[in-house]
Design an enzyme around this catalytic site. Structure first.
Site, PDB file in Angstrom:
ATOM      1  N   ASN A   1       8.116  10.076  -5.862  1.00  0.00           N
ATOM      2  CA  ASN A   1       6.691  10.322  -6.130  1.00  0.00           C
ATOM      3  C   ASN A   1       6.180  11.214  -4.997  1.00  0.00           C
ATOM      4  OD1 ASN A   1       3.922  10.314  -6.419  1.00  0.00           O
ATOM      5  ND2 ASN A   1       3.732   8.094  -6.672  1.00  0.00           N
TER       6      ASN A   1
ATOM      7  N   GLY B   1       0.836  -1.186   0.000  1.00  0.00           N
ATOM      8  CA  GLY B   1       0.000   0.000   0.000  1.00  0.00           C
ATOM      9  C   GLY B   1       0.875   1.241   0.000  1.00  0.00           C
TER      10      GLY B   1
ATOM     11  N   GLU C   1       8.878   4.780   7.207  1.00  0.00           N
ATOM     12  CA  GLU C   1       8.591   4.728   8.636  1.00  0.00           C
ATOM     13  C   GLU C   1       8.918   6.031   9.354  1.00  0.00           C
ATOM     14  OE1 GLU C   1       9.607   0.394  10.054  1.00  0.00           O
ATOM     15  OE2 GLU C   1      10.465   0.779   8.103  1.00  0.00           O
TER      16      GLU C   1
END
Ligand code: MOS
Length: 741
Positions: free
Chosen positions: A634, A473, A708
């Protein structure tokens, strides 16, 4: 003119498949052989935390409608543990119970409801022992350390300093604070699930099952099943969240596979949510003490950080919150850390969302806020005064570090100058308003192991970019497409990415925020190699207009081959020579720069909260995070990752908690009604800004990891803002309203 998609806001290339429901997750797969009828498994788990099974009555289950197999320690499936992973048991292989919620049986039936119904008919008799459940228990042992990793305990002393105690005695100001964090769970939306299918002679096993490391998932299943790793294929193109919970291959998968082998049927096993909490590992509860010694003007003289985490009886994972944060974050001449574990009869622990750094940064960054209060220095200024330009203790250099600009840019964007240092001094009606900040730091490195990618140029003008990493995801599929399009100089829509299948070249593990930085150079190398193949075809094929030319006379640019005064798109050349495609697979591995530098990504969090004066309810109202993660590949996906990380931080600070019943060893909140995670109403608009300065060392694009990062420090920013609002310092998470009343 093709504009590179690199660094832009790019929609997920798999977004449409996901939102329209055509994307297949593990439990969605049918049997590949249409006539093969899938059987359904349901696990039985222990209801005591320590002891042994003296008897199991499975007669009613065996006779229940639709049941075709009942397995238990008295009807084993013959699995073996993975020795190298610290694994010391395999389910159903003995009668011992090591934690509450351990797998002790499995029923396979024609439908999932029949399996579940029959599992409920099994009665188990135990010889029960008192479980060890308290983190405050002795003995505490040094944390287990993997080979090549830093020790569990170490002390660095400046020349002439006799001891850490002496360093504290020589400090003007000393702050000491202890923190408690409860058990936390990854809770991905997709429960752990598998469809296991064998070929007819049981030499080839296909597993449709979500995995962060597809090749490791295949290897783990192979070892546990006692078959060669080449006999297992793992297919995992879509994963409904990992967050660490799909790093280690758990036992649901080999159990389903072993039953499928025995029953000669494809077997599907989907864990009910409650079983995900114990069959799959969690982030350990952790107690931490941070002690800081500084001069009156806030310059650190000594940092000490101790932690006590759970060592589950079944092994697996050692938490290292101290070394991962305090050993790298601030400049200090004296440093001490001590990481200990307490052996407990609780479910396995594992990686979860910045496993060590998120808890470690909560402790350290809260203590830094306390030091700011004790010295009267602004928290941003305090951090700049203790800014590390080399790694404390080791003196190692960072590949690139612009954390100082994160603080400055973040303070400006957020409006930090409006903060009042005195707690409780901003009141708006029934709300106390406060501001807090904290630092984010997380490794952004490349994996040191080899990573492969394959690029195939096709005669229809498209390119297939393949690498068996996983997309949890995170946007890894889109990253493959962007990197391929950028390197090939062709439009994004002409690139087809594929991942999540061990039949593809072995890609980067989707773990430790490493996938992007590790995948980008592999795709670059594969593009160069595929173009070299194309050139080779151009100069050697008699039908090519460049037949007989030297390959040096040809150049590739933006989808075209050029040379000798002419140019041609690669698809036209392929059609001219009658070839469907050319392809190349490349393997890359970082060189000596991997060990010459430290690779971290950095950020600064700024948070505003409102705490209700009458109910104690805390609400996060504003959040700004400024990030240095090198070049952004991105922008949209990167922002989403950071927003997600900050949301985890807000949950970490205010909500997430699974209380362990000390008498029974039961994790009492093992469902999504009691285990609270933030919902939309808990989350304000989150302002994320990237410095976007390429890292000059890590890879040719300069892109570090960031998955993270947002999770680290964000909980401390919330807690620090709550202190600023209320004057209450809550060191035991989560910060719930009862603690603020
Ligand atoms: Mo992540 S917790 O490194 O899967």
């Amino acid at each position: 003119m093709t504009v590179s998609p690199l660094g832009r806001d790019i929609d997920r290339v798999d977004g449409r498949a996901k939102v329209t429901g055509t994307a297949r997750y593990s439990a969605d797969y049918p049997a590949s052989e249409p006539r093969a009828k899938v059987a359904h498994a349901h696990l039985v788990v222990s209801t005591i935390a320590r002891g042994s099974i003296s008897a199991m009555d499975t007669v009613a289950a065996q006779n229940a409608p639709g049941v075709i197999g009942v397995y238990s320690p008295f009807h084993k499936l013959g699995l073996q543990p993975v020795p190298g992973a610290g694994e010391n048991y395999a389910p159903l292989q003995d009668t011992r119970v090591r934690f509450r919620g351990q797998i002790i049986g499995m029923v396979v039936a024609e439908t999932s409801w029949q399996a579940r119904e029959a599992a409920g008919l099994i009665t188990t008799t135990y010889d029960e022992q008192q479980p060890r459940t308290s983190l405050a228990d002795e003995p505490r042992v040094p944390a287990a350390v993997a080979p090549g990793q830093p020790p569990a305990s170490a002390t660095v002393l400046a020349p002439g300093v006799a001891s850490i105690e002496a360093a504290f005695a020589a400090s003007d100001v000393v702050v000491e604070a202890s923190f408690h964090q409860p058990t936390q769970h990854a809770v991905p939306m997709e429960p752990h699930a598998v469809l296991a299918e064998w070929n007819s002679d049981h030499t080839q096993l296909t597993l449709y099952s979500g995995a962060q490391l597809p090749h490791i998932a295949a290897l783990g299943a192979a070892i546990r099943l006692g078959i060669p790793p080449t006999g297992v294929r793992v297919i995992t193109p879509y994963v409904g969240g990992g967050f660490g919970s799909r790093v280690i291959p758990w036992y649901d998968v080999p159990l389903a596979a072993a039953a499928a082998r025995e029953l000669n049927r494809p077997v599907r096993l989907v864990l009910p949510r409650e079983q995900v909490f114990t069959v799959i590992g969690h982030r350990s509860a952790v107690d931490q003490t941070v002690k800081l010694g500084a001069s009156r003007d806030g310059v650190l003289n000594v940092v000490s950080h101790a932690s006590d985490a759970v060592m589950p009886f079944v092994g697996y994972w050692s938490m290292r919150p101290a070394i991962e944060t305090s050993a790298v974050l601030y400049k200090t001449p004296n440093l001490h850390f001590d990481e200990r574990q307490v052996l407990l009869d609780v479910p396995p622990t594992c990686a979860m969302r910045a496993p060590n750094e998120a808890p470690g940064a909560f402790a350290l960054e809260t203590a830094m806020d306390e030091l700011a209060v004790a010295t009267g220095i602004d928290p941003v200024e305090l951090r700049l005064r203790n800014y590390a330009t080399t790694v404390p203790g080791t003196g190692a250099r960072w590949s690139s570090k612009h954390l100082d600009d994160c603080y400055r840019v973040g303070a400006r964007r957020f409006g930090w100058s409006a903060r009042r240092a005195r707690p409780g001094s901003r009141v708006d009606g029934q709300w106390l308003v406060g501001m807090g900040m904290a630092t984010a730091i997380y490794p952004g490195r490349r994996i040191p192991d080899p990573v492969q990618a394959r690029v195939r140029l096709l005669d229809d003008g498209t390119a297939l970019v393949s690498s068996a990493t996983a997309d949890l995801g995170t946007g890894a599929t889109t990253l493959l497409a962007i990197t391929g399009a950028h390197e090939l100089g062709i439009p994004l829509r002409r690139v087809k990415p594929e991942l999540g299948d061990t039949a593809l070249p072995q890609g980067a593990p989707a773990v430790g925020s490493m996938a992007t930085a590790s995948t980008v150079p592999a795709v670059e190398a594969a593009v160069h190699a595929a173009v070299a193949e194309l050139v080779q075809v151009a100069v050697t094929d008699p039908r090519s207009p460049w037949h007989g030319a030297n390959s040096e006379e040809l150049a590739y640019e933006k989808g075209q081959l050029r040379g000798r005064g002419r140019s041609m798109p690669f698809e036209r050349l392929l059609r001219t020579v009658g070839r469907r495609s050319v392809e190349a697979t490349s393997t890359v591995q970082p060189g000596s720069e991997a060990t010459e530098y430290m690779y971290h990504s950095f950020g600064a969090h700024f948070c505003e909260v409102r705490v209700n004066r009458y109910t104690g309810e805390p609400r996060v109202t504003r959040f700004t995070t400024v990030v240095d993660a090198g070049r952004i590949v991105n922008a949209q996906a990167a922002r989403s990752q950071l927003v997600g990380g900050v949301i985890f931080g807000i949950g970490h600070a205010l909500l997430e908690d699974n209380p362990l019943e000390l008498d029974t060893g039961r994790l009492a909140g093992s469902n999504l009604a009691d285990y609270m995670v933030p919902v939309n109403a808990d989350i304000p608009a989150i302002d994320v800004h990237f410095l976007d300065r390429p890292d000059p060392v890590i890879n040719h694009l300069g892109a570090r990891g960031l998955g993270e990062l947002g999770t680290v420090g964000s909980a401390a920013a919330v807690g620090n803002a709550i202190y600023n609002a209320t004057g209450k310092r809550i060191r035991s998470l989560p910060i719930t309203l009862d603690k603020l009343l």
